[in-house]
Motif scaffolding. Structure first.
Motif, mmCIF file in Angstrom:
data_model
loop_
_atom_site.group_PDB
_atom_site.id
_atom_site.type_symbol
_atom_site.label_atom_id
_atom_site.label_comp_id
_atom_site.label_asym_id
_atom_site.label_seq_id
_atom_site.Cartn_x
_atom_site.Cartn_y
_atom_site.Cartn_z
ATOM 1 N N ASP A 107 4.949 1.823 2.013
ATOM 2 C CA ASP A 107 5.286 0.598 1.277
ATOM 3 C C ASP A 107 6.237 -0.293 2.064
ATOM 4 O O ASP A 107 6.731 -1.296 1.556
ATOM 5 N N THR A 108 6.498 0.080 3.317
ATOM 6 C CA THR A 108 7.321 -0.744 4.200
ATOM 7 C C THR A 108 6.642 -0.842 5.562
ATOM 8 O O THR A 108 5.898 0.067 5.968
ATOM 9 N N HIS A 135 5.950 -0.529 -4.880
ATOM 10 C CA HIS A 135 6.990 0.260 -4.220
ATOM 11 C C HIS A 135 6.942 1.701 -4.715
ATOM 12 O O HIS A 135 6.960 1.970 -5.919
ATOM 13 N N SER A 143 4.865 -4.403 -3.915
ATOM 14 C CA SER A 143 5.326 -4.224 -2.546
ATOM 15 C C SER A 143 5.330 -5.559 -1.805
ATOM 16 O O SER A 143 4.796 -6.570 -2.293
ATOM 17 N N GLU A 144 5.914 -5.556 -0.615
ATOM 18 C CA GLU A 144 5.927 -6.753 0.230
ATOM 19 C C GLU A 144 4.611 -6.794 1.017
ATOM 20 O O GLU A 144 4.523 -6.337 2.159
ATOM 21 N N LEU A 148 3.395 -5.877 4.995
ATOM 22 C CA LEU A 148 2.500 -4.754 5.268
ATOM 23 C C LEU A 148 1.284 -5.216 6.066
ATOM 24 O O LEU A 148 0.841 -4.530 6.991
#
Length: 436
Positions: A107-108, A135, A143-144, A148
């Motif tokens: 998730d990062t 997340h 999430s971002e 990603l």
């Protein structure tokens, strides 16, 4: 230190099959600098550093697997990126997509880059991490997704953990659509499936095991299709298992909904009967369904409604499959059966050879929005050379995966990879010594 340029290779006397360009012919293939430089006659002045004799073999694009768990990071006791990408190379797979349910979750950007860089360091197969929709796969905070995507995640996923909150699911699809990212969805209603182990039916009743009803899948398919239409997002159903779901998929595709789907290879061969006598290696999620479901899945593959076949590879250590049934862990070690099972569909008359190869190459590439999966001039030199008539036995000697948890163990399989080429480099070649 940078690697030297890939060697110049010529693959001679093989049957070239490139479904994307409707090519099926006997022709030599010449590779240089990690690309296909010629088909047929070699370019003027081309001197190969190595020639591969593919007589009697199929020369096809490197296979693409849409779902394979590598267990690293977090579960290295089961397998590692190195061990499983070696198994992938031995299976003709040059690109594979791993779900985000690693530890830590993908998730990062840091986790995505770690996985990609680790795979690149070993160099056996290209690993494409699927970014998590939320997340921690918690199903609450998005999430971002842009970060990603920038970190090399071609798709977004929630692994096999459904997002219970429909509002969150809608927002996730809307957000993904703004970045043009496809969402891989595991269609399963979390409440209807909660506590279930096998298909709800006569086998579950006889064994006294809690069941997962067909409706757990179809309710989720209906919800996700409605949200896809509402948001305009591209969705992909990862691992359909029921006849009713395939009918819903076909109807939605006919209406123009941006939806695709795949099926795990084992779902096309096994049924709930294979779980009888508490067979641990046949315990999978989604569960093996009825014979009529299996036939419907095969029909959907034949009609092109399901456009990819994947392994759904989940290697386990021995202990994970040796507890009482309610405490064993689901999943099959499946990289090494993906190709022979798909070729068996040709023998069974379900698919033509070209259709079968397309299910493992250009069609999963299209789902990933990738330019891989074909062998036109200047294409990336990902190649698989297959002896389609070679009969071999799947056992602890022939398996490269760390996981031996497969219901096909000790069975004869037809179709064996002779060479796998990734970016113009031979990353696997079959030993002349065959173990049985």
């Amino acid at each position: 230190m940078s690697k030297p340029a890939p060697p110049r290779l010529s693959i001679r006397h093989g049957r070239l099959i490139d479904p994307l360009h409707a090519v099926d012919t006997h022709a030599d293939v010449h590779l240089a600098d990690g690309r296909v430089v010629a088909i047929g006659a070699a370019p003027d002045g081309f001197q190969p550093e190595r020639e591969l004799d593919a007589s009697g073999c199929l020369v096809v694009p490197g296979l693409i697997d849409l779902c394979a768990r590598l267990r690293e990071p977090g579960l290295e006791r089961k397998a590692t990126i190195r061990s499983e990408t070696q198994a992938a190379a031995a299976s003709g797979i040059t690109s594979l997509c791993c779900p985000p349910d690693t530890d830590p979750v993908i998730d990062t950007p840091a986790v995505a880059q770690l996985i990609r860089q680790t795979a690149q360091r070993y160099g056996y197969a290209r690993v494409l991490p699927a970014g998590s929709l939320t997340h921690g796969l918690a199903g609450t905070q998005l999430s971002e997704m842009a970060a990603l995507k920038h970190a090399g995640c071609p798709v977004l996923s929630h692994a096999d953990r459904p997002i219970r909150n429909t509002r969150v699911q809608r927002r996730a699809l809307e957000y993904a659509a703004t970045f043009g990212m496809t969402c891989f969805l595991h269609p399963c209603d979390a409440d209807l499936s909660d506590g279930g182990l096998v298909h709800e039916g006569r086998v579950s009743t006889r064994l006294g095991l809690p069941g997962i009803p067909e409706a757990a899948e179809t309710v989720a398919v209906a919800r996700d299709l409605a949200l896809a239409e509402q948001t305009g997002a591209r969705i992909h159903f990862r691992g359909l298992s029921t006849a009713r779901a395939t009918a819903m998929l076909a109807e939605a595709r006919a209406r123009g909904v941006a939806v695709t789907a795949d099926v795990s290879a084992h779902q096309l061969f096994l049924t709930e009967n294979d779980v009888d006598h508490f067979a641990a290696n046949a315990y999978v999620l989604p569960p093996l369904r009825t014979e009529s479901d299996r036939q419907a899945l095969r029909a959907a593959v034949a009609r092109g409604e399901i456009t990819a076949i994947c392994s759904d590879h989940q290697p386990h250590e021995d202990d994970a499959k040796q507890a009482p049934f309610p405490r064993i862990q689901p999943g099959i070690s499946a990289l090494e059966t993906l190709l022979p099972l798909t070729l068996q569909l040709v023998t069974d008359g379900v698919l033509s050879l070209n259709q079968a190869i397309a299910m493992l190459t250009c069609q999963p590439a299209a789902i990933l929005n990738s330019k891989r999966g074909h062998l036109a001039i200047n294409a990336r030199a990902d190649v698989c050379v297959i002896d389609p008539n070679k009969i071999w036995i799947l056992n602890e000697h022939t398996m490269r995966s760390r996981g031996l948890n497969t219901p096909f163990l000790n069975q004869e399989l037809r179709g064996q990879v002779q060479w796998t080429i990734l970016n113009g480099r031979v990353v696997f070649e079959q030993s002349p010594v065959q173990y049985c």
